[in-house]
Motif scaffolding. Structure first.
Motif, short mmCIF file in Angstrom:
data_model
loop_
_atom_site.label_atom_id
_atom_site.label_comp_id
_atom_site.label_asym_id
_atom_site.label_seq_id
_atom_site.Cartn_x
_atom_site.Cartn_y
_atom_site.Cartn_z
N ILE A 429 0.83 -1.20 0.00
CA ILE A 429 0.00 0.00 0.00
C ILE A 429 0.86 1.25 0.00
CG2 ILE A 429 -0.19 0.26 2.52
CD1 ILE A 429 -3.09 0.59 0.02
N ARG A 435 0.69 -0.69 -5.46
CA ARG A 435 -0.72 -0.54 -5.12
C ARG A 435 -1.58 -0.59 -6.39
NH1 ARG A 435 -4.11 3.11 -1.33
NH2 ARG A 435 -6.09 3.14 -2.44
N LEU A 439 -3.15 -3.98 -5.63
CA LEU A 439 -4.23 -3.65 -4.68
C LEU A 439 -5.30 -2.79 -5.34
CD1 LEU A 439 -2.08 -2.89 -1.51
CD2 LEU A 439 -3.42 -4.94 -1.95
#
Length: 562
Positions: A429, A435, A439
């Motif tokens: 993150i 990210r 993610l």
């Protein structure tokens, strides 16, 4: 009566002290000026006194450690610094042992032999009959043995686990927190650390959830804000969270909160009097300080939840951590495994949609993995959320929830809680590049956890649970125990313990705060990227070697090979 619980102090020169009835911190206004009356000698108060001491053993506040114990503490700190400051010579990098290994039988004989001299063994059997403590040098020898035969997790050849060397900055903060020796459950016992934990959680919620965003559906239609969030659950962008005793505990908390949120919606749908507002009503009721009343309410709510006509189902994958299975046993919910894509290990979204259709209304939770333990695989968060939202819309089209206007239907739909277990890979993150690729869609998840003690070097253990649903932790876990969480005391609104599953809480927030403050989010992102680059070069070496073969496609943080 106000009970003042006094913890362990050195018994030397112990005296019973009395608090003046005018002392203490007695205010219900956070901005009120508080005063503390010094403790003085005096008679032991009776049980009818306004303030009484609940411990039978206390000591003078001026009591200091004796010379021997101070030498032990100083010597232990020297052992710590010696281990941290001694550089590893090049020769040791090639031949030095990661652990001075002894078999369990040999280690027991070496360190725990009851026949060894009392000050040369870790066994406690010879200590119970002794009347004199060991000398500082004798006790420091025992501490040195603990260190000598332990695994050197900072060794360059330590690859056995998903953690390694401890960061010096985080360790320094941990030492200071240990010196305070407090519990981060109330503002009155940990004023700095409760505020510090809120600060870290606030910044991490911004990093993970941001201000929300809109994604795309697989059929090309952009998800609207109404699709992504229930109208009755639109958040203010803050979110909330807590530090927990580990990633497994965070996953248990996620499933427990998800179960509560699911049943909370069910109660609203059924228009029962035991609705989500009950907790707020009880907080304001005249009986809110009555422990018996609050306990009766908690058990009544539990009986209501057990009466749910639909068995609850949690979905995870074959790559998920085993802690989800343990959590399902604790919470008495059925765990269903969704197949993964064979080569990559990520959740098969098509299989997920079939399972959703088969299990129907009972599904309340989907546990995704960001960085599985073995493969290191990352489930596609956005694709799973899209599939769950399509399932919700399908139910509405088929008339499962078909009364009222659009807003009412959105409020009544069966929202499935999406939890992302990033205990290993969640540190991505901090890297904008990782990210974006690993993610994507994390800001739309309902909850997220990651362990900074793994990839970022925080001391064991450091685990953070985050959710974008502000207030759900209190509604789910709060018991409002009056002896700790009275709303009348100063700083009550800053207490954290009532939102947690545990009572006592370590000051774990200081470790993540330390590295965020010292290195900054950008510096932590560079650390993550450096690890990705190192493993990338390692993969290149493996592919050039004929005597090695990759066991599965590599992920940024894991490489499996034969």
């Amino acid at each position: 009566m106000i009970g003042v619980g006094v913890g362990y102090r050195l018994p030397r020169k112990s005296k019973i002290k009395r608090l003046r009835s005018g002392g203490g911190t007695l205010a219900n206004d956070d901005d009120a000026t508080t005063t503390t009356t010094p403790i003085d000698d005096g008679p032991v108060p009776s049980s009818n006194s306004p303030l009484s001491v609940t411990s039978s053993l206390t000591s003078s506040s001026s009591s200091q450690p004796d010379d021997d114990t101070r030498q032990i503490l100083s010597g232990a700190l020297s052992l710590l610094l010696q281990k941290r400051q001694t550089p590893t010579p090049p020769s040791q990098k090639q031949t030095g042992a990661v652990v001075n290994y002894l078999s369990p039988r040999s280690l027991l004989a070496t360190l725990f032999s009851p026949t060894s001299p009392r000050y040369r063994t870790l066994s406690l059997s010879s200590s119970s009959s002794s009347s004199s403590p060991p000398t500082p040098s004798q006790f420091l020898h025992l501490l040195q043995q603990l260190q000598h035969y332990s695994v050197d997790t900072s060794h360059p050849y330590f690859f056995n686990q998903l953690f390694g060397a401890c960061d010096d900055v985080a360790l320094a903060a941990e030492i200071i927190a240990l010196s305070v020796n407090t519990s981060a459950y109330t503002f009155e016992t940990a004023p700095v650390f409760t505020l510090l934990e809120r600060e870290v959680v606030k910044e991490m919620c911004k990093l993970v959830f941001g201000n929300g965003s809109t994604g795309g559906d697989d059929d090309g239609r952009a998800l609207t804000a109404a699709d992504e969030r229930d109208d009755d659950e639109k958040e203010d962008g803050r979110g909330e969270g807590l530090f927990t005793p580990g990633g497994s505990f965070s996953n248990l908390m996620a499933m427990n909160v998800a179960r509560y949120a699911h049943r909370e919606r069910r109660r609203q749908q059924q228009r029962q009097p035991h609705c989500a507002d009950t907790a707020d009503d009880e907080r304001a009721s005249p009986d809110s300080n009555n422990l018996t009343s609050n306990t009766r309410l908690a058990f009544k709510k539990l009986d209501d939840e057990r009466a749910s006509p639909t068995p609850l189902v949690a979905l995870v994958t074959e790559e998920s951590h085993y802690s989800f299975l343990k959590a399902s046993r604790v919470l008495d919910v059925r765990l269903v495994t969704v197949p993964v894509v064979p080569r990559t290990g990520v959740i098969d979204v098509n299989a997920l949609e079939r399972v959703l259709s088969e299990e129907g209304d009972g599904v309340f939770f989907i546990g995704l993995t960001s960085g599985s333990t073995v493969r290191g695989s990352f489930d596609p968060v956005r694709n799973v959320i899209n599939a769950a939202r399509r399932f919700d819309r399908s139910r509405r089209r088929h008339g499962d929830v078909n009364d009222g206007n659009d807003k009412q239907r959105r409020k009544r739909r069966n929202h499935i809680w999406i939890h992302v277990d990033g205990a290993w890979g969640g540190s991505a993150i901090f890297s904008p590049l990782q990210r974006k690729t690993l993610l994507d869609g994390i800001d739309l998840a309902d909850s997220f956890t990651f362990n900074p003690h793994k990839m970022l070097g925080c001391p064991q253990q450091t685990s953070l649970f985050l959710t974008r649903h502000t207030g759900v932790l209190s509604r789910c876990h709060s018991t409002k125990a009056p002896y700790l969480f009275s709303p009348l005391k100063n700083g009550a609104s800053f207490d954290l313990g009532d939102d947690a599953l545990t009572c006592g809480r370590r000051t774990d927030c200081v470790k993540l705060w330390a590295i965020m403050k010292y290195y900054g989010c950008g510096g932590l992102g560079q650390l993550v990227e450096s690890k990705v680059n190192i493993l990338g070069r390692f993969v290149e070496v493996l592919r050039r070697r004929r005597d090695f073969v990759l066991a599965c496609p590599p992920w940024p943080f894991n490489v499996n090979f034969y």
